[in-house]
Design a protein around this motif. Structure first.
Motif, short mmCIF file in Angstrom:
data_model
loop_
_atom_site.label_atom_id
_atom_site.label_comp_id
_atom_site.label_asym_id
_atom_site.label_seq_id
_atom_site.Cartn_x
_atom_site.Cartn_y
_atom_site.Cartn_z
N PHE A 1 -6.74 5.49 -1.43
CA PHE A 1 -7.36 4.78 -0.32
C PHE A 1 -8.03 3.54 -0.90
CE2 PHE A 1 -6.96 9.12 1.00
CZ PHE A 1 -6.72 9.08 2.37
N GLN B 1 1.13 4.30 -3.25
CA GLN B 1 1.03 5.77 -3.22
C GLN B 1 1.99 6.39 -4.25
OE1 GLN B 1 -1.47 6.88 -1.56
NE2 GLN B 1 -1.79 4.91 -0.56
N ARG B 2 3.18 5.85 -4.33
CA ARG B 2 4.15 6.37 -5.30
C ARG B 2 3.63 6.20 -6.72
NH1 ARG B 2 7.54 4.07 -8.59
NH2 ARG B 2 7.16 1.98 -7.72
N SER C 1 -3.98 -3.66 -2.68
CA SER C 1 -2.98 -2.73 -3.20
C SER C 1 -2.08 -3.37 -4.24
CB SER C 1 -2.14 -2.18 -2.05
OG SER C 1 -2.95 -1.46 -1.14
N GLU D 1 -3.42 10.85 -3.29
CA GLU D 1 -3.33 9.83 -2.25
C GLU D 1 -4.41 8.80 -2.50
OE1 GLU D 1 -3.21 9.37 2.65
OE2 GLU D 1 -3.76 11.29 1.71
N VAL E 1 -9.12 7.98 -4.96
CA VAL E 1 -7.91 8.77 -5.12
C VAL E 1 -8.25 10.23 -4.85
CG1 VAL E 1 -6.09 9.53 -6.69
CG2 VAL E 1 -6.92 7.17 -6.79
N ARG F 1 0.73 8.60 -7.49
CA ARG F 1 1.20 9.97 -7.71
C ARG F 1 1.81 10.13 -9.11
NH1 ARG F 1 2.58 9.44 -2.15
NH2 ARG F 1 4.71 8.77 -2.68
N THR G 1 0.83 -1.20 0.00
CA THR G 1 0.00 0.00 0.00
C THR G 1 0.86 1.25 0.00
OG1 THR G 1 -1.75 -1.20 1.18
CG2 THR G 1 -1.88 1.21 1.19
N ASP G 2 1.99 1.18 0.69
CA ASP G 2 2.91 2.32 0.69
C ASP G 2 3.46 2.57 -0.71
OD1 ASP G 2 4.67 4.31 2.14
OD2 ASP G 2 6.21 3.00 1.30
N LYS H 1 -10.33 8.73 5.89
CA LYS H 1 -9.95 7.50 6.60
C LYS H 1 -11.09 6.96 7.44
CE LYS H 1 -6.42 8.63 9.01
NZ LYS H 1 -5.28 8.51 9.96
N GLN I 1 -6.29 17.68 -1.59
CA GLN I 1 -6.38 17.32 -0.18
C GLN I 1 -7.27 18.27 0.61
OE1 GLN I 1 -5.13 14.55 1.12
NE2 GLN I 1 -4.10 13.89 -0.75
N THR J 1 0.15 15.48 -5.30
CA THR J 1 -0.72 15.57 -4.12
C THR J 1 -1.66 14.38 -3.99
OG1 THR J 1 -2.44 16.81 -5.29
CG2 THR J 1 -0.66 18.09 -4.28
#
Length: 356
Positions: free
Chosen positions: A70, A56-57, A255, A68, A227, A60, A52-53, A238, A231, A66
């Protein structure tokens, strides 16, 4: 090490494919391989895992610095969570009358999300600033749900596409009225493939605030993502994801599928192929006297009108759905695994049934 034994038995014909929905297709082999890679050992639950980490990359790289992601379980969940995140308790969402959130989600945005949908009839499934204005009023009227979001679908429920300029005009118009823009992207890959532009060209580059990113219709086993692009436009996503029962404990398995699709070009290859099969289908159908294609074939859907009895007989040979049964309108969908032989066999069967 020998693979583990299983008592599972194949209960279907893996060579059988129809034209009912791209949801009917299985998972792409590269996605299944990615799931196997992510398996084994322990990873932190609820999204604090390495997959999942890394997602994010990747997100993006498609939707801007910006963005993110979920991850969630399904498309309805993505839409409900996303729309809740950009509305107040008294908020309303302007959408096309044919929108999935209005027609095919069992009232979830209204019953689960607590939202009011303000619908607008459209000839081709697409909103315009002028159509939006049919519902964009009454912000100070305490008797009316407040329009706070415009929701569009790319590609639309009728298989049509918005150009980047059309979405930019919608975003500019909505933002000028203090509204946000949500994009239902359950088939976003098909749209990008057909337009031959990156997904950013009609999302973050033109002002979309939040989107639902599809995976299942394009080769995933399960899983989509909300996404967030702006923000500042969202609130407590969450918590809304958990409240809406869309927080996966073993999130790495959602993910990693999106990672497999998006990290390179699998998402594009799958979508491009599905679109090409729809074009092949449309070309074959146009040659059949008595069958009319109703909307431009711009993604992986073909809408047609033909005699009701022909459709019923054809459904005994291939699965597909009526779109408007009273009018004799049907929808034929192609998927990443639809073959040229599938299309040709279907067109041949259509010709036979029309000739009866």
């Amino acid at each position: 090490m020998n693979p583990p034994k299983t008592d599972a038995r194949r209960r279907h014909d893996p060579q059988l494919r129809g034209f009912a929905s791209d949801n009917y297709a299985g998972a792409h082999p590269e996605v299944l391989a990615a799931l196997a890679v992510a398996n084994g050992g322990h990873q932190v639950a609820y999204g604090e895992d390495d997959y999942t980490d890394n997602l994010q990359r990747i997100v993006r790289s498609h939707f801007g610095a910006t963005a993110e992601a979920f991850p969630v379980f399904n498309g309805t969940g993505a839409n409900v969570v996303a729309l809740q995140a950009v509305t107040d308790r008294w908020g309303a969402v302007i959408c096309a009358e044919s929108a999935h959130i209005h027609v095919d989600e069992c009232g979830a945005p209204e019953r689960v999300g607590g939202l009011k949908l303000l619908t607008v009839p459209t000839p081709d499934g697409k909103l315009t600033p002028e159509l939006i204005d049919r519902q964009a009023y009454g912000w100070e009227d305490e008797h009316r749900a407040m329009p706070q979001v415009v929701s569009i679908t790319q590609s639309t429920e009728l298989g049509t596409l918005y150009t980047p300029d059309e979405i930019r005009a919608i975003c500019d118009h909505a933002h000028a009225h203090g509204m946000k823009v949500h994009l239902d992207g359950s088939r976003i890959a098909n749209a990008a493939a057909a337009l031959n532009v990156p997904m950013r060209a009609f999302t973050n580059a033109v002002g979309v605030d939040i989107l639902s990113l599809g995976g299942t219709k394009n080769g995933a086993l399960f899983g989509e993502a909300v996404v967030v692009i702006d923000q500042d436009a969202v609130s407590h996503l969450k918590h809304l994801r958990k409240l809406s029962m869309q927080l996966a404990s073993k999130m790495r398995f959602v993910s990693v599928q999106l990672e497999a699709l998006l990290a390179k070009d699998l998402w594009l290859r799958n979508a491009r192929h599905a679109n090409e099969m729809a074009q092949r289908l449309a070309e074959g159908v146009r040659a059949v006297h008595g069958v009319e294609i109703l909307h431009p074939v711009q993604s992986n859907a073909v809408f047609a009108q033909l005699p009701h009895d022909v459709s019923e007989r054809l459904q005994q040979r291939f699965r597909f759905y009526f779109w408007d049964e009273a009018a004799g309108v049907v929808r034929w969908m192609c998927a990443f695994d639809t073959t040229e032989d599938d299309v040709d066999a279907f067109v041949g069967a259509l010709k036979e049934e029309m000739a009866r």
